[in-house]
Every structure is written in C-alpha cells, then in structure tokens.
Enzyme design. Structure first.
Site, PDB file in Angstrom:
ATOM      1  N   ASP A  40      41.489  44.810  75.610  1.00 27.51           N
ATOM      2  CA  ASP A  40      41.356  46.264  75.650  1.00 27.51           C
ATOM      3  C   ASP A  40      42.351  46.806  76.505  1.00 27.51           C
ATOM      4  O   ASP A  40      43.038  47.679  76.518  1.00 27.51           O
ATOM      5  CB  ASP A  40      39.931  46.712  76.118  1.00 27.51           C
ATOM      6  CG  ASP A  40      39.078  46.369  75.121  1.00 27.51           C
ATOM      7  OD1 ASP A  40      39.405  46.495  73.815  1.00 27.51           O
ATOM      8  OD2 ASP A  40      37.868  46.731  75.643  1.00 27.51           O
ATOM      9  N   LEU A  86      38.844  41.862  34.864  1.00 30.02           N
ATOM     10  CA  LEU A  86      38.672  40.465  34.433  1.00 30.02           C
ATOM     11  C   LEU A  86      37.436  40.196  33.401  1.00 30.02           C
ATOM     12  O   LEU A  86      36.683  40.806  33.646  1.00 30.02           O
ATOM     13  CB  LEU A  86      38.317  39.552  35.744  1.00 30.02           C
ATOM     14  CG  LEU A  86      39.386  39.235  36.875  1.00 30.02           C
ATOM     15  CD1 LEU A  86      38.648  38.470  37.859  1.00 30.02           C
ATOM     16  CD2 LEU A  86      40.616  38.531  35.993  1.00 30.02           C
ATOM     17  N   LYS A 121      35.678  34.156  44.062  1.00 29.70           N
ATOM     18  CA  LYS A 121      35.396  35.732  43.598  1.00 29.70           C
ATOM     19  C   LYS A 121      34.715  36.317  44.716  1.00 29.70           C
ATOM     20  O   LYS A 121      33.599  36.444  44.760  1.00 29.70           O
ATOM     21  CB  LYS A 121      34.792  35.847  42.239  1.00 29.70           C
ATOM     22  CG  LYS A 121      34.789  37.356  41.728  1.00 29.70           C
ATOM     23  CD  LYS A 121      34.432  37.239  40.312  1.00 29.70           C
ATOM     24  CE  LYS A 121      34.247  38.730  39.643  1.00 29.70           C
ATOM     25  NZ  LYS A 121      34.428  39.865  40.473  1.00 29.70           N
ATOM     26  N   ASP A 123      33.063  39.413  46.571  1.00 30.63           N
ATOM     27  CA  ASP A 123      32.289  40.323  46.238  1.00 30.63           C
ATOM     28  C   ASP A 123      32.547  41.686  47.078  1.00 30.63           C
ATOM     29  O   ASP A 123      31.834  42.027  48.076  1.00 30.63           O
ATOM     30  CB  ASP A 123      30.788  39.957  46.039  1.00 30.63           C
ATOM     31  CG  ASP A 123      30.017  41.078  45.268  1.00 30.63           C
ATOM     32  OD1 ASP A 123      30.558  41.837  44.714  1.00 30.63           O
ATOM     33  OD2 ASP A 123      28.516  40.964  45.152  1.00 30.63           O
ATOM     34  N   ARG A 142      40.995  50.865  43.806  1.00 31.30           N
ATOM     35  CA  ARG A 142      41.218  50.845  42.516  1.00 31.30           C
ATOM     36  C   ARG A 142      40.994  52.022  41.590  1.00 31.30           C
ATOM     37  O   ARG A 142      42.120  52.153  40.673  1.00 31.30           O
ATOM     38  CB  ARG A 142      40.396  49.576  41.735  1.00 31.30           C
ATOM     39  CG  ARG A 142      40.485  49.204  40.401  1.00 31.30           C
ATOM     40  CD  ARG A 142      39.739  48.233  39.962  1.00 31.30           C
ATOM     41  NE  ARG A 142      40.053  47.848  38.615  1.00 31.30           N
ATOM     42  CZ  ARG A 142      39.644  48.534  37.598  1.00 31.30           C
ATOM     43  NH1 ARG A 142      38.917  49.562  37.634  1.00 31.30           N
ATOM     44  NH2 ARG A 142      39.917  48.075  36.358  1.00 31.30           N
ATOM     45  N   LYS A 296      42.302  31.021  37.001  1.00 33.37           N
ATOM     46  CA  LYS A 296      43.800  31.572  36.628  1.00 33.37           C
ATOM     47  C   LYS A 296      44.637  30.564  36.034  1.00 33.37           C
ATOM     48  O   LYS A 296      44.730  29.302  36.695  1.00 33.37           O
ATOM     49  CB  LYS A 296      44.287  32.396  37.750  1.00 33.37           C
ATOM     50  CG  LYS A 296      43.611  33.218  38.380  1.00 33.37           C
ATOM     51  CD  LYS A 296      44.062  33.868  39.665  1.00 33.37           C
ATOM     52  CE  LYS A 296      43.054  35.063  40.434  1.00 33.37           C
ATOM     53  NZ  LYS A 296      43.486  35.470  41.591  1.00 33.37           N
TER      54      LYS A 296
HETATM   55  S1  IVH Z   1      42.258  38.422  40.313  1.00 33.17           S
HETATM   56  C1  IVH Z   1      43.091  41.603  36.706  1.00 33.17           C
HETATM   57  N1  IVH Z   1      41.075  37.105  42.074  1.00 33.17           N
HETATM   58  O1  IVH Z   1      37.070  40.865  40.684  1.00 33.17           O
HETATM   59  C2  IVH Z   1      42.638  41.409  37.782  1.00 33.17           C
HETATM   60  N2  IVH Z   1      40.159  39.070  41.485  1.00 33.17           N
HETATM   61  O2  IVH Z   1      35.846  41.454  38.278  1.00 33.17           O
HETATM   62  C3  IVH Z   1      43.241  40.426  38.570  1.00 33.17           C
HETATM   63  N3  IVH Z   1      38.166  39.804  42.310  1.00 33.17           N
HETATM   64  O3  IVH Z   1      39.190  43.823  39.943  1.00 33.17           O
HETATM   65  C4  IVH Z   1      42.022  40.047  39.792  1.00 33.17           C
HETATM   66  N4  IVH Z   1      38.028  37.935  43.833  1.00 33.17           N
HETATM   67  O4  IVH Z   1      38.775  43.210  42.363  1.00 33.17           O
HETATM   68  C5  IVH Z   1      40.943  38.121  41.471  1.00 33.17           C
HETATM   69  N5  IVH Z   1      40.177  35.854  43.623  1.00 33.17           N
HETATM   70  C6  IVH Z   1      40.143  37.008  43.024  1.00 33.17           C
HETATM   71  C7  IVH Z   1      39.353  37.883  43.103  1.00 33.17           C
HETATM   72  C8  IVH Z   1      39.262  39.124  42.112  1.00 33.17           C
HETATM   73  C9  IVH Z   1      37.268  39.124  43.519  1.00 33.17           C
HETATM   74  C10 IVH Z   1      37.781  41.104  41.918  1.00 33.17           C
HETATM   75  C11 IVH Z   1      38.922  42.022  41.809  1.00 33.17           C
HETATM   76  C12 IVH Z   1      39.016  42.219  40.287  1.00 33.17           C
HETATM   77  C13 IVH Z   1      37.361  42.067  40.055  1.00 33.17           C
HETATM   78  C14 IVH Z   1      37.143  41.835  38.411  1.00 33.17           C
END
Ligand code: IVH
Length: 673
Positions: A40, A86, A121, A123, A142, A296
C-alpha cells in the site's frame, strides 16, 4: 522536459514496475514478497506523485486499477472478430464421434491420431481484451458474440491482467480472449460478507464473477478478487501467430497473462480421455470452478481447415463434466444458528448423490430466498453443489406438487435458546438476540480455534459441540483450563488423544496477535482486517481503547467495520471474557516498526558489491526481517541480491529463473513502515 520532471517520471516508472512485479508475485505466483502495508505504501507513493504531477502520469499506471467514477450504463463494443461458442460432448460416445467427424472432414485415415491440445474449461464469463501496440485499449464481455459491453475500467482493476504486454515487439492490434473467474474461496468470503451485511448472496462463483465484473462502479469490481485465464485469440494485425495453440498459450504467458496450469498435448482420442478423467478427479481441489475440459486441434492451420458448424469451430469441443445437480425431496426445514446469531434455514432432503457426494442438507439462505423461490416442505427440488459450498436449492418443481406441501417461516424465537429473533430493517438476515445462546457459543468457539485463528489442531466441530454440550466450555477461555480428568471420561477420547489435544491447546497459548483478533469473531473483521488492526494497535488493550477516529485512520477500515469493532469492545461481557483470556494466553505482538517479518520463508543469496550496504549489513537486515541468507543459488532461492561485479551466481539465477534484485530493489522491499 526539464531534468527534474524527467527524474520524477523515472521515479514513477520505477514505482509502477515495482508494483507490477508485486502484483505478479501476489496474483499469479501466489507468493507475495512484501506485506500488504508495504504494498500500500508503494501504491500511495505513486498515487501521490501522480496527483502532484498529473501531466507526467501514465495512462497505464497500476494506480488506474483501483476503479474510477461510476458509469450510467455500459457502452457497446463490437468485437474485431466475432466470439463464437463451443459444441459440447456430454459422454465418451460423443467425444469419439467428434474425433471421427474430424477424420471424415479432414479426410484423414482412421489410424491417424490427431494432435489435440486439452485444457480446463473455466466456469466464468468470457472476455475479449484488445491490445493496441502492446497497451490494453479495450475490454468487452461476449454479449451476443458480435457486440459486447465495454468493461475496460473494471477489467483494469484486475491485477493479474497486464495493462501492457511484456514484449518489445507487440502486435499492432490483437484480441486476446479468456475467462474471468472468481476463486471459490473468494466467492465464499464474498457471500459471507454479503450475508453479514444483509445483502444478496450469489448462487455460485460464476454468477459472483459476472456480478462483480458488470458493476457500473468499478470501485466495487476493484474490491473483488477476480482473476482470469487466457487461451484464445480474435483479430490480429501486424503479427504472425505461432503454429499451434499450445505455443500461443506459452506466448500469452510470456506476455504476462495467467494461463491454465493443467493442460496436455494428447495424441489421439483415447489419450485425451485419460486427461479428462484425471481432471475430473482433481476438479474439486482446484481453487476455482471448472465445468469440463476443452479439447482443440492443436494446429491453427488444421483448425482453419476444419472450419465451423453453425457458430462453433469444428476443431474444438467442450467435454463437460456431468452437472452437479440432482432432484430430491424436502423432508423438513430446520434453522441453524451461526456465530453472530444469524438464523439460516436449512432444507433436510432425502439423501441424494450429487456428482459423487451424498447430500442430506441444502441451504435456503434466508426467508426472502424461500419466499422468492416459493420453497415448501414436501416440495421436489433441484439442488446443486457449487465448488465445496454447501448445496443449495436452485429450483422448485412445482408441477410435482400434490397440495399438501407446507410453507415455512423463520420462527420468532431462537430454536436453541428461546430468545427473541430480530431482523434489522433492510436486512435479509434474522438473528437470535440471546446472550447465552449455546448455538452462538459453539460457532464462536469453532471460529476461535480454526486454522486461520488460534489454529488448535484436532479440535474439530464435533468435539466443540461435545465440550459445549457437556458444559466443559462456556466461554472462550475455558478451553485453556481443561484438564486431563475433564476429557478422559468423554466418549471418543482415550489417553493418547487427550494428551494430544491438550498439547495442541497449549501450543496455542502464544498466538500471533492478528490471529487472536480474528478469532474473537468481531462482525466484519476478517483475517486481512485483523492483520491491519494488529499492526496499527499492537495489543488487544490498545485496540479495545481505540476511538472511532483511531479506527478510521487505518487504511482499509470503513464506517461499518469501525462501528462493529466499537460495539464489540463496549460490551462488558466481551471485555470480561478478554481479560480472563489474556491471563491465560500471551499473544505475540507484531515486531516494532521496520522489523516486521516480511522476509519470513524467503531465502536470499548475495553476490557482488552493493553500492551502499556492506555484505554483513544486508545479511543482518534480511535476518532481522525473518529471512535467510544462503551461499548458493538453487530453485529454492527467493531472490539474488546482486551488486557490481556479480559472478556466476547471477548466471545461475538467470538460468533457474530466480528473481534478481539490486540494492534499490531491496530497499524498496523493505520500505513502507
Ligand atoms: S475456447 C469458440 N477454451 O466456454 C470459442 N473456451 O462454452 C472458443 N471457456 O465461450 C473457446 N474455458 O467462454 C475455450 N479453455 C477454454 C475455455 C473456454 C472456458 C468458455 C468460453 C466459451 C465457452 C463455451
């Protein structure tokens, strides 16, 4: 520019870099090297300079992270490249079907194993950060995928997100995408604070993250410990991306972004399943929530060839975990009394398995929640677990009602002690007003002995309940008067366990002062506030005599906290209890100024000649502040303090990635008292 403004600007730059370094240590590496107070002090110093010399201040200064003026509404912001969604796989068949589809689409022979990049993924809520020439220009949610809301001011308050990319050669423009999350612990703390203040609680960390980010007043966002994980890319101008997603994430990490820690390059569909199962196994132990893994095609060019189905890339899929929701029946509603006397209605449900955990109870939060969701005894409901949180009722299945369901109201009298229940105006929470309520006592003791407070090992909830029920502990200090004979006859105790727990109690007789302050359970005083109070007041006596003005002088203490502290110490029962307690335990007061143990656990290696400090001076300072000095550099070294003509130790530090600081940097770490 005059010579002096130049040096002022340089000082500002230096402070900014220093602050960013500590932000990284704190938020990304989870290893703060200075105390909050020292941080701080650095921060305020920079703020002060910027106030004095606004023309010299950088638009990208870390001080811009504290939040600015509240907005009327969010501006719209169009994404350079749309944000897609996705496709999901909900089970193994759907996962293998995805892999087969890709084989067909990319005309690959069946035996070809695609290189997949698998990661978590997260959340939370997705975010699009636009950097122009390396500087954060815009941040947008988004929205509908084409256009989102401009939340730049709020995003700037998140310290783990770089305001400036760490590279000399940034793209002219790049959209970096990721997910904003609130760690589960922060979510629980936030909900506790919200409910203490009688404000609405959030259903899960994702809603809390969304609620925190979509604040028109960025000061509120700044007070919530949000963070993010980055993995995606949108529009790119003036830059060549690496060939694979895994390399791209490495680049993001170099540029200063937090990226997921669990990820794997998997050859073929089968090996991906192993990753999925491993992650499912550790899911509940992660500090933030995830709802699956995302897989991916690792190669950007393969991604491109695969193209899109509807609004989703064909080369990616979200392989979700089964939801943590189940349907069950509310058999009864009971009321729990907490430490501050808050009455929480709890549904007793027919035992049901929610993603691997047997659930028998679910929180209903408060009367307003029960009314809003119209929850009745005898209802079929959907319950859900969010992180390690107690499950909650999300929805009533009203179509299943038969007409004999019963409404519920929080009683007017405490179910434990019979005292009247009061509900303050504008508050959602009802509280027991009883002074000697056993339920409150149990919760106070549990709070007092917990890990972050007095940390009495082995003294769990069941034992506290037992000791209170047996009448052995009526006040906090009774814990320190327990004898072998009191415990040996109790159910569940034998010679060894009695000795063990008495030893643990003994070991807690000299707690650090802040632990005692936190353990007292003053409303609104969390661990962080307790630390501030300990440093400022140095003893319980001083604290108990502090005036409102004294309290408000402490940075981080506001009106509400001051009121609650004053009210705690104006209560004679509390004062009597404290007096007796202090005759049995001796809190360790924080060391006098300048000697706070800020280097505790840190190992320094010295090399070369420092401009001002002699070697033994530096060693003494480090040791006085709780650090250690070692002769050789290893992975365990926290810092190499290097002066002129530093030798091979410097090389070693560089190769191991150990932070190297000079004397000025060292002094900076020490400053702030
Ligand atoms: S790739 C075309 N990677 O999940 C979108 N998405 O259900 C490419 N998300 O809109 C997303 N973790 O907000 C990607 N490791 C991850 C992710 C992720 C969370 C979210 C993202 C997306 C949503 C789709």
């Amino acid at each position: 520019m005059s010579g002096s403004s130049k040096s002022i600007q340089e000082e500002m730059k230096r402070l900014a870099l220093e602050i960013e370094k500590h932000d990284r240590a704190y938020y990304e590496l989870d290893q703060p090297v200075i105390t909050d107070a020292e941080y701080d002090a650095l921060f305020r110093k920079l703020q002060k300079l910027e106030e004095e010399y606004p023309d010299l201040a950088s638009l990208h200064s870390p001080t811009k992270r504290v939040g600015g003026k509240a907005l009327e509404q969010f501006q719209k912001s169009k994404h350079g490249v749309p944000m897609l969604s996705l496709a999901n796989a909900l089970n193994e068949e759907e996962w293998f079907a995805f892999d087969e589809r890709l084989h067909r689409f990319l005309e690959a022979p069946a035996e070809k194993e695609f290189e997949y990049f698998a990661e978590l993924k997260f959340d939370g809520l997705s975010i699009n950060l636009t950097y122009e020439n390396g500087l954060l220009a815009r941040a947008a949610t988004r929205g509908d995928g084409e256009t989102g809301e401009d939340v730049t001011d709020n995003i700037k308050t998140i310290r783990s997100i770089p305001l400036k990319l760490k590279t000399e050669t940034p793209p002219e423009k790049i959209e970096i995408r990721g997910e904003i999350v609130l760690p589960v612990k922060a979510f629980l703390d936030l909900n506790r604070d919200q409910s203490d203040r009688g404000e609405k609680t959030f259903a899960n960390p994702r809603n809390a993250a969304a609620g925190s980010l979509r604040q028109l007043d960025s000061k509120i966002t700044a007070s919530r410990p949000l963070t993010g994980f980055f993995y995606g890319v949108g529009e790119v101008i003036g830059f060549t991306l690496p060939k694979t997603i895994s390399q791209y994430e490495e680049l993001l990490s170099e540029w200063g972004f937090p990226v997921g820690t669990q990820k794997r390059i998997c050859k073929g569909a089968k090996s991906m399943l192993e990753f999925y199962r491993e992650i499912e196994g550790i899911r509940d132990s992660l500090p933030y929530e995830i709802d699956g893994v995302v897989v991916k095609l690792n190669s950007f060019s393969e991604q491109q060839t695969a193209g899109f189905i509807a609004r989703s890339p064909r080369g990616m899929i979200a392989f979700k975990f089964p939801p943590k929701k189940s349907i069950t029946l509310i058999e009864d509603i009971q009321v729990q009394v907490g430490r501050t006397g808050a009455l929480t209605p709890v549904a007793i449900v027919s035992p049901v398995n929610v993603s691997g955990v047997m659930v028998k109870r679910a929180t209903l939060h408060n009367q307003d929640e029960i009314d809003r969701k119209d929850i009745r005894i005898g209802d079929h409901v959907v319950i859900q677990r969010a992180g390690d949180v107690i499950p909650e009722v999300v929805e009533v299945l009203k179509e299943k009602r038969r007409g004999d369901e019963r409404r519920f109201r929080i009683p007017d009298l405490c179910p434990v002690c019979g005292a009247t229940v009061v509900r303050g105006e504008g508050e959602a929470v009802s509280r027991c007003s009883g002074r000697n309520c056993i339920a409150k006592l149990k919760e106070r003791i549990k709070h007092f002995v917990q890990k972050d407070a007095l940390n009495i090992e082995g003294l769990g909830d069941k034992i506290v309940d037992q000791w209170v029920d047996e009448g052995l502990v009526k006040r906090l200090h009774d814990l320190f008067d327990l004898h072998y004979d009191d415990l040996i006859s109790l159910e569940g105790f034998a010679d060894k366990s009695v000795r063990k727990i008495l030893n643990a109690i003994d070991a807690a007789r000299s707690p650090e002062l802040y632990r005692l302050i936190f353990g007292l359970g003053v409303r609104h005083v969390g661990e962080a506030t307790a630390k501030l109070l300990a440093i400022r007041f140095k003893s319980i006596l001083n604290l108990s005599q502090a005036t409102r003005e004294d309290l408000l002088e402490v940075d981080g203490i506001g009106d509400e906290m001051a009121t609650s502290i004053l009210s705690f110490f104006s209560n004679h029962e509390h004062l009597d209890e404290l007096e007796t307690l202090l005759s049995k335990i001796q809190p360790i007061e924080p060391k006098a100024s300048g000697k706070a143990q800020i280097f505790e656990g840190k190992i320094f290696v010295l090399t070369g000649t420092l401009p001002n400090l002699g070697r033994s001076d530096a060693e003494k300072i480090i040791e006085d502040h709780g650090g250690k000095v070692s002769g050789s550099v290893s992975k365990k070294t926290s810092f190499v303090l290097a002066g002129a003509e530093a030798g091979s130790k410097l090389e070693k530090a560089r190769s191991l990635g150990v932070p190297i600081i000079d004397e000025a940097g060292f002094q900076e770490l020490l400053r702030g008292h």
